[in-house]
Design a protein around this motif. Structure first.
Motif, PDB file in Angstrom:
ATOM      1  N   ALA A  82      61.075   4.233 -29.576  1.00 41.31           N
ATOM      2  CA  ALA A  82      62.306   3.830 -30.286  1.00 41.31           C
ATOM      3  C   ALA A  82      63.270   5.016 -30.410  1.00 41.31           C
ATOM      4  O   ALA A  82      64.494   4.843 -30.359  1.00 41.31           O
ATOM      5  CB  ALA A  82      61.943   3.297 -31.674  1.00 41.31           C
ATOM      6  N   ALA A  83      62.720   6.208 -30.524  1.00 44.56           N
ATOM      7  CA  ALA A  83      63.541   7.422 -30.727  1.00 44.56           C
ATOM      8  C   ALA A  83      64.515   7.656 -29.575  1.00 44.56           C
ATOM      9  O   ALA A  83      65.583   8.248 -29.742  1.00 44.56           O
ATOM     10  CB  ALA A  83      62.628   8.637 -30.887  1.00 44.56           C
ATOM     11  N   LYS A  84      64.162   7.127 -28.398  1.00 47.09           N
ATOM     12  CA  LYS A  84      65.020   7.346 -27.216  1.00 47.09           C
ATOM     13  C   LYS A  84      66.336   6.575 -27.335  1.00 47.09           C
ATOM     14  O   LYS A  84      67.297   6.878 -26.639  1.00 47.09           O
ATOM     15  CB  LYS A  84      64.286   6.889 -25.956  1.00 47.09           C
ATOM     16  CG  LYS A  84      63.009   7.708 -25.660  1.00 47.09           C
ATOM     17  CD  LYS A  84      62.230   7.100 -24.519  1.00 47.09           C
ATOM     18  CE  LYS A  84      60.894   7.808 -24.317  1.00 47.09           C
ATOM     19  NZ  LYS A  84      60.059   7.114 -23.276  1.00 47.09           N
ATOM     20  N   LYS A 102      56.756  16.057 -30.911  1.00 45.56           N
ATOM     21  CA  LYS A 102      56.891  15.076 -29.808  1.00 45.56           C
ATOM     22  C   LYS A 102      58.076  14.145 -30.090  1.00 45.56           C
ATOM     23  O   LYS A 102      58.879  13.853 -29.204  1.00 45.56           O
ATOM     24  CB  LYS A 102      55.588  14.280 -29.694  1.00 45.56           C
ATOM     25  CG  LYS A 102      55.548  13.184 -28.661  1.00 45.56           C
ATOM     26  CD  LYS A 102      54.203  12.462 -28.711  1.00 45.56           C
ATOM     27  CE  LYS A 102      54.225  11.174 -27.910  1.00 45.56           C
ATOM     28  NZ  LYS A 102      53.874  11.315 -26.520  1.00 45.56           N
ATOM     29  N   ILE A 103      58.204  13.717 -31.351  1.00 47.02           N
ATOM     30  CA  ILE A 103      59.310  12.817 -31.734  1.00 47.02           C
ATOM     31  C   ILE A 103      60.644  13.560 -31.674  1.00 47.02           C
ATOM     32  O   ILE A 103      61.636  13.076 -31.126  1.00 47.02           O
ATOM     33  CB  ILE A 103      59.074  12.264 -33.165  1.00 47.02           C
ATOM     34  CG1 ILE A 103      57.825  11.378 -33.203  1.00 47.02           C
ATOM     35  CG2 ILE A 103      60.304  11.524 -33.669  1.00 47.02           C
ATOM     36  CD1 ILE A 103      57.913  10.095 -32.395  1.00 47.02           C
ATOM     37  N   ILE A 104      60.667  14.770 -32.237  1.00 43.66           N
ATOM     38  CA  ILE A 104      61.918  15.536 -32.313  1.00 43.66           C
ATOM     39  C   ILE A 104      62.488  15.788 -30.912  1.00 43.66           C
ATOM     40  O   ILE A 104      63.685  15.723 -30.679  1.00 43.66           O
ATOM     41  CB  ILE A 104      61.692  16.850 -33.094  1.00 43.66           C
ATOM     42  CG1 ILE A 104      61.450  16.537 -34.585  1.00 43.66           C
ATOM     43  CG2 ILE A 104      62.861  17.813 -32.921  1.00 43.66           C
ATOM     44  CD1 ILE A 104      60.973  17.708 -35.424  1.00 43.66           C
ATOM     45  N   SER A 107      64.577  12.817 -29.836  1.00 44.28           N
ATOM     46  CA  SER A 107      65.508  12.225 -30.817  1.00 44.28           C
ATOM     47  C   SER A 107      66.890  12.845 -30.720  1.00 44.28           C
ATOM     48  O   SER A 107      67.013  14.054 -30.511  1.00 44.28           O
ATOM     49  CB  SER A 107      64.970  12.452 -32.246  1.00 44.28           C
ATOM     50  OG  SER A 107      63.691  11.865 -32.381  1.00 44.28           O
ATOM     51  N   LYS A 108      67.913  12.026 -30.893  1.00 45.39           N
ATOM     52  CA  LYS A 108      69.283  12.564 -30.942  1.00 45.39           C
ATOM     53  C   LYS A 108      69.453  13.406 -32.204  1.00 45.39           C
ATOM     54  O   LYS A 108      70.062  14.464 -32.206  1.00 45.39           O
ATOM     55  CB  LYS A 108      70.310  11.422 -30.956  1.00 45.39           C
ATOM     56  CG  LYS A 108      70.349  10.580 -29.695  1.00 45.39           C
ATOM     57  CD  LYS A 108      71.541   9.612 -29.752  1.00 45.39           C
ATOM     58  CE  LYS A 108      71.493   8.585 -28.628  1.00 45.39           C
ATOM     59  NZ  LYS A 108      70.386   7.603 -28.829  1.00 45.39           N
ATOM     60  N   ALA A 109      68.905  12.886 -33.330  1.00 45.05           N
ATOM     61  CA  ALA A 109      68.973  13.599 -34.608  1.00 45.05           C
ATOM     62  C   ALA A 109      67.802  13.125 -35.475  1.00 45.05           C
ATOM     63  O   ALA A 109      67.382  11.968 -35.360  1.00 45.05           O
ATOM     64  CB  ALA A 109      70.289  13.322 -35.331  1.00 45.05           C
ATOM     65  N   ILE A 136      63.019  22.166 -39.867  1.00 49.53           N
ATOM     66  CA  ILE A 136      62.424  21.319 -38.819  1.00 49.53           C
ATOM     67  C   ILE A 136      63.447  20.348 -38.214  1.00 49.53           C
ATOM     68  O   ILE A 136      63.507  20.174 -36.996  1.00 49.53           O
ATOM     69  CB  ILE A 136      61.247  20.499 -39.403  1.00 49.53           C
ATOM     70  CG1 ILE A 136      60.132  21.418 -39.917  1.00 49.53           C
ATOM     71  CG2 ILE A 136      60.700  19.514 -38.375  1.00 49.53           C
ATOM     72  CD1 ILE A 136      59.114  20.698 -40.796  1.00 49.53           C
ATOM     73  N   GLY A 137      64.240  19.708 -39.072  1.00 46.78           N
ATOM     74  CA  GLY A 137      65.104  18.630 -38.570  1.00 46.78           C
ATOM     75  C   GLY A 137      66.576  18.802 -38.922  1.00 46.78           C
ATOM     76  O   GLY A 137      66.996  19.857 -39.398  1.00 46.78           O
TER      77      GLY A 137
END
Ligand SMILES: O=C1C[C@@](O)(C(=O)O)C[C@@H](O)[C@@H]1O
Length: 217
Positions: A82-84, A102-104, A107-109, A136-137
């Motif tokens: 979904a992150a894509k 892996k998610i980051i 991810s766009k943000a 981290i984010g």
């Protein structure tokens, strides 16, 4: 921004709820993937593309108030796909660092989140949590439960000392913070349509009316 979580069991209800939220004036939607009875990555991709609106993708673990009850590997795999396609991805600070990275990467943000449905940590503890999240984010986030009105002031005190942080004092005692936190710079507040995804959420219309009356948000 006012965000409406979309917490539905199947695709048909997701589309209906998303369209209703958009009609009611949501600025962004949160796709609570953990609400789906049978989360299929291709179906989720299709939904995000078809609804074609700003989205946060969240697959909340049951350990932090969500409904996802599969393995951590399955949870991350579904969120990874979904992150894509989502504009933001919410991943919990407590998620294993390797899974989080892996998610980051795709991810766009990212919104790095922390939830406590039982209590409100101290100002010092929450400032440390926000500091770790900010390293981290892109956006930090904490949603905590007040035991008394004084606990809600902890949330506002922390928000007055940080940037780019979503802060929420949940429940009935904390619900006023959902329209005051934006005045302290909280970039997103969560509001509901019919189903609340967390205690204390106000409905979209009232949230926007109050924020507009308060101004400067
Ligand atoms: O983390 C949050 C905030 C929230 O728990 C709230 O209190 O409104 C609602 C959740 O859907 C979202 O993922």
């Amino acid at each position: 921004m006012i965000c409406v979580p979309i917490l539905e069991k199947n695709s048909e209800s997701v589309i209906k709820s998303a369209n209703n939220a958009i009609k009611m004036g949501a600025d962004i939607l949160e796709f609570r993937i953990d609400g789906l009875d049978d989360p299929d990555p291709d179906e989720i991709k299709g939904l995000i593309k078809d609804i074609n609106y700003p989205f946060i993708a969240t697959n909340r673990t049951s350990k932090e108030g969500g409904s996802f009850d599969g393995s951590e590997e399955e949870r991350i795999e579904i969120l990874f796909e979904a992150a894509k396609y989502a504009d933001f991805v919410d991943i919990e600070l407590k998620t294993d660092e390797n899974y989080r990275s892996k998610i980051i990467k795709v991810s766009k943000a990212t919104i790095i989140s922390y939830h406590d449905f039982k209590k409100t940590p101290s100002v010092t503890e929450l400032l440390d949590i926000v500091k770790r999240e900010s390293e981290i984010g892109d956006i930090s986030k904490f949603a905590v439960m007040p035991e008394n009105i004084q606990d809600t002031l902890v949330v506002l005190e922390v928000l007055s000392r940080v940037q780019n942080t979503i802060g929420i004092s949940m429940g009935n005692i904390g619900k006023y913070t959902r329209v005051i936190a934006p005045l302290f710079g909280s970039p997103i507040t969560f509001a509901s349509l019919d189903k609340k995804s967390a205690p204390g959420q106000l409905d979209v219309t009232n949230t926007r009316n109050i924020l507009d009356k308060l101004g400067n948000w």
